[in-house]
Design a protein around this motif. Structure first.
Motif, short mmCIF file in Angstrom:
data_model
loop_
_atom_site.label_atom_id
_atom_site.label_comp_id
_atom_site.label_asym_id
_atom_site.label_seq_id
_atom_site.Cartn_x
_atom_site.Cartn_y
_atom_site.Cartn_z
N LYS A 109 0.81 -1.21 0.00
CA LYS A 109 0.00 0.00 0.00
C LYS A 109 0.85 1.26 0.00
O LYS A 109 0.33 2.36 -0.22
CB LYS A 109 -0.92 0.00 1.22
CG LYS A 109 -1.93 -1.13 1.24
CD LYS A 109 -2.85 -1.01 2.43
CE LYS A 109 -3.86 -2.14 2.47
NZ LYS A 109 -3.22 -3.44 2.76
N VAL A 110 2.14 1.13 0.26
CA VAL A 110 3.05 2.27 0.29
C VAL A 110 3.84 2.30 -1.01
O VAL A 110 4.35 1.28 -1.46
CB VAL A 110 4.01 2.17 1.49
CG1 VAL A 110 4.99 3.35 1.49
CG2 VAL A 110 3.23 2.14 2.79
N SER A 111 3.91 3.48 -1.62
CA SER A 111 4.60 3.63 -2.89
C SER A 111 6.08 3.26 -2.75
O SER A 111 6.74 3.63 -1.78
CB SER A 111 4.48 5.07 -3.40
OG SER A 111 5.16 5.23 -4.61
N GLU A 112 6.56 2.53 -3.73
CA GLU A 112 7.97 2.11 -3.73
C GLU A 112 8.86 3.13 -4.43
O GLU A 112 10.07 3.01 -4.44
CB GLU A 112 8.09 0.74 -4.41
CG GLU A 112 7.31 -0.35 -3.70
CD GLU A 112 7.15 -1.61 -4.54
OE1 GLU A 112 7.34 -1.51 -5.77
OE2 GLU A 112 6.85 -2.66 -3.96
N GLY A 113 8.27 4.12 -5.05
CA GLY A 113 9.02 5.16 -5.75
C GLY A 113 8.41 6.51 -5.48
O GLY A 113 7.56 6.66 -4.60
N PRO A 114 8.80 7.51 -6.26
CA PRO A 114 8.25 8.86 -6.04
C PRO A 114 6.78 8.91 -6.42
O PRO A 114 6.33 8.19 -7.33
CB PRO A 114 9.09 9.73 -6.99
CG PRO A 114 9.58 8.79 -8.04
CD PRO A 114 9.80 7.49 -7.34
N PRO A 115 6.00 9.74 -5.73
CA PRO A 115 4.58 9.89 -6.08
C PRO A 115 4.43 10.32 -7.53
O PRO A 115 5.26 11.03 -8.07
CB PRO A 115 4.11 11.00 -5.13
CG PRO A 115 5.07 10.97 -4.00
CD PRO A 115 6.38 10.59 -4.59
N MET A 116 3.37 9.85 -8.15
CA MET A 116 3.00 10.22 -9.51
C MET A 116 3.90 9.63 -10.59
O MET A 116 3.77 9.97 -11.76
CB MET A 116 2.97 11.75 -9.67
CG MET A 116 2.10 12.47 -8.66
SD MET A 116 0.35 12.04 -8.84
CE MET A 116 -0.01 12.78 -10.42
N ALA A 117 4.79 8.72 -10.22
CA ALA A 117 5.66 8.10 -11.23
C ALA A 117 4.84 7.36 -12.28
O ALA A 117 5.23 7.28 -13.44
CB ALA A 117 6.65 7.17 -10.55
N TRP A 118 3.71 6.83 -11.88
CA TRP A 118 2.85 6.09 -12.81
C TRP A 118 2.27 6.97 -13.90
O TRP A 118 1.86 6.50 -14.95
CB TRP A 118 1.71 5.41 -12.04
CG TRP A 118 0.84 6.35 -11.29
CD1 TRP A 118 1.08 6.87 -10.04
CD2 TRP A 118 -0.39 6.93 -11.73
NE1 TRP A 118 0.07 7.73 -9.67
CE2 TRP A 118 -0.85 7.78 -10.68
CE3 TRP A 118 -1.16 6.80 -12.88
CZ2 TRP A 118 -2.03 8.50 -10.77
CZ3 TRP A 118 -2.34 7.52 -12.97
CH2 TRP A 118 -2.75 8.36 -11.92
N MET A 119 2.23 8.29 -13.67
CA MET A 119 1.74 9.24 -14.67
C MET A 119 2.86 9.84 -15.49
O MET A 119 2.62 10.34 -16.58
CB MET A 119 0.97 10.38 -13.98
CG MET A 119 -0.46 10.03 -13.62
SD MET A 119 -1.42 11.50 -13.12
CE MET A 119 -1.62 12.33 -14.70
N GLY A 120 4.06 9.82 -14.96
CA GLY A 120 5.14 10.56 -15.59
C GLY A 120 5.16 11.93 -14.97
O GLY A 120 4.27 12.75 -15.20
N MET A 121 6.15 12.20 -14.13
CA MET A 121 6.16 13.43 -13.35
C MET A 121 6.11 14.68 -14.23
O MET A 121 5.57 15.70 -13.84
CB MET A 121 7.39 13.48 -12.45
CG MET A 121 7.37 12.45 -11.33
SD MET A 121 5.96 12.64 -10.19
CE MET A 121 6.41 14.16 -9.38
N SER A 122 6.66 14.58 -15.43
CA SER A 122 6.68 15.74 -16.30
C SER A 122 5.29 16.13 -16.79
O SER A 122 5.05 17.24 -17.24
CB SER A 122 7.58 15.48 -17.52
OG SER A 122 7.06 14.40 -18.29
N GLU A 123 4.33 15.17 -16.69
CA GLU A 123 2.99 15.44 -17.17
C GLU A 123 2.10 16.01 -16.07
O GLU A 123 1.01 16.50 -16.35
CB GLU A 123 2.35 14.13 -17.69
CG GLU A 123 3.12 13.52 -18.85
CD GLU A 123 2.47 12.22 -19.30
OE1 GLU A 123 1.28 12.01 -18.99
OE2 GLU A 123 3.15 11.42 -19.94
N ALA A 124 2.52 15.90 -14.83
CA ALA A 124 1.67 16.32 -13.72
C ALA A 124 1.97 17.75 -13.31
O ALA A 124 3.10 18.21 -13.43
CB ALA A 124 1.90 15.40 -12.52
#
Length: 213
Positions: A109-124
């Motif tokens: 339940k805890v992210s293993e990487g930076p938040p929003m990595a699944w979206m691509g940080m450059s897009e957020a």
């Protein structure tokens, strides 16, 4: 209703939602764990958009719930208290659903990487200084909200929650575009629609108070 009772109600709703959704999806063909809703034919991987959205939006929702608890104790205005109650109940229940899916998928339940990595940080959108994800309030903003009363607390809450919702809408739209689990995409689309409606309502409430978003 006392704050304790309000909190118990939201937590109980989230627990029921988590248990109910786990039971429901385990018994249907179109379930997050059945494979029919995923292009991979099985449960999503830990690095998938499905898992990333469930984790990140759970954190995002938790702050909205906390923010709503705070303003509920800082104003006597029934219109704001009802809005805060509705947001707290809805987002606590949705959070329970997403955590239930992660349990079903046997994923952390805890992210293993930076938040929003699944979206691509450059897009957020860039998070505010000290915030974890787009739209989330900083610790300083949350602290300040807890120090305000009456109209000042109402305006602060409406502004913070408007920004919070806009970040949440962006994340939910990302899931609609990237997630492979049908039930999760439907939940995300529902978030987009309901939060856009609440943003419009909060804009009206701010105008009634002579304030801008």
């Amino acid at each position: 209703m006392r704050r304790t009772d309000w909190l118990i109600g939201a937590v109980a709703g989230a627990v029921l939602a988590a248990g109910g959704i786990t039971a429901a999806v385990a018994s249907t063909d179109d379930s997050p764990g059945s494979g029919s809703g995923s292009a991979s034919g099985g449960a999503p991987s830990s690095s998938s958009a499905d898992a990333g959205f469930a984790r990140d939006m759970s954190v995002h929702h938790q702050q909205a719930v906390e923010m709503s608890y705070v303003v509920r104790d800082r104003t006597e205005n029934e219109e704001i208290r009802r809005l805060a109650y509705d947001i707290a109940q809805t987002q606590a229940n949705q959070r329970g659903m997403m955590l239930g899916w992660l349990d079903l998928w046997e994923l952390p339940k805890v992210s293993e990487g930076p938040p929003m990595a699944w979206m691509g940080m450059s897009e957020a959108p860039s998070p505010g200084e000290g915030s974890l994800m787009p739209g989330m309030a900083t610790n300083a903003q949350m602290k300040r909200l807890g120090e305000l009363n009456g109209r000042a607390a109402e305006v602060s809450y409406l502004r913070l929650m408007t920004t919070h919702h806009k970040g949440g809408i962006h994340m939910a739209q990302g899931c609609v575009e990237r997630c492979e689990v049908d039930a999760e995409r439907r939940l995300a689309q529902g978030m987009v629609e309901s939060q856009e409606s609440e943003v419009a309502l909060m804009t009206t409430l701010l105008k009634k108070r002579g304030a801008k978003p």
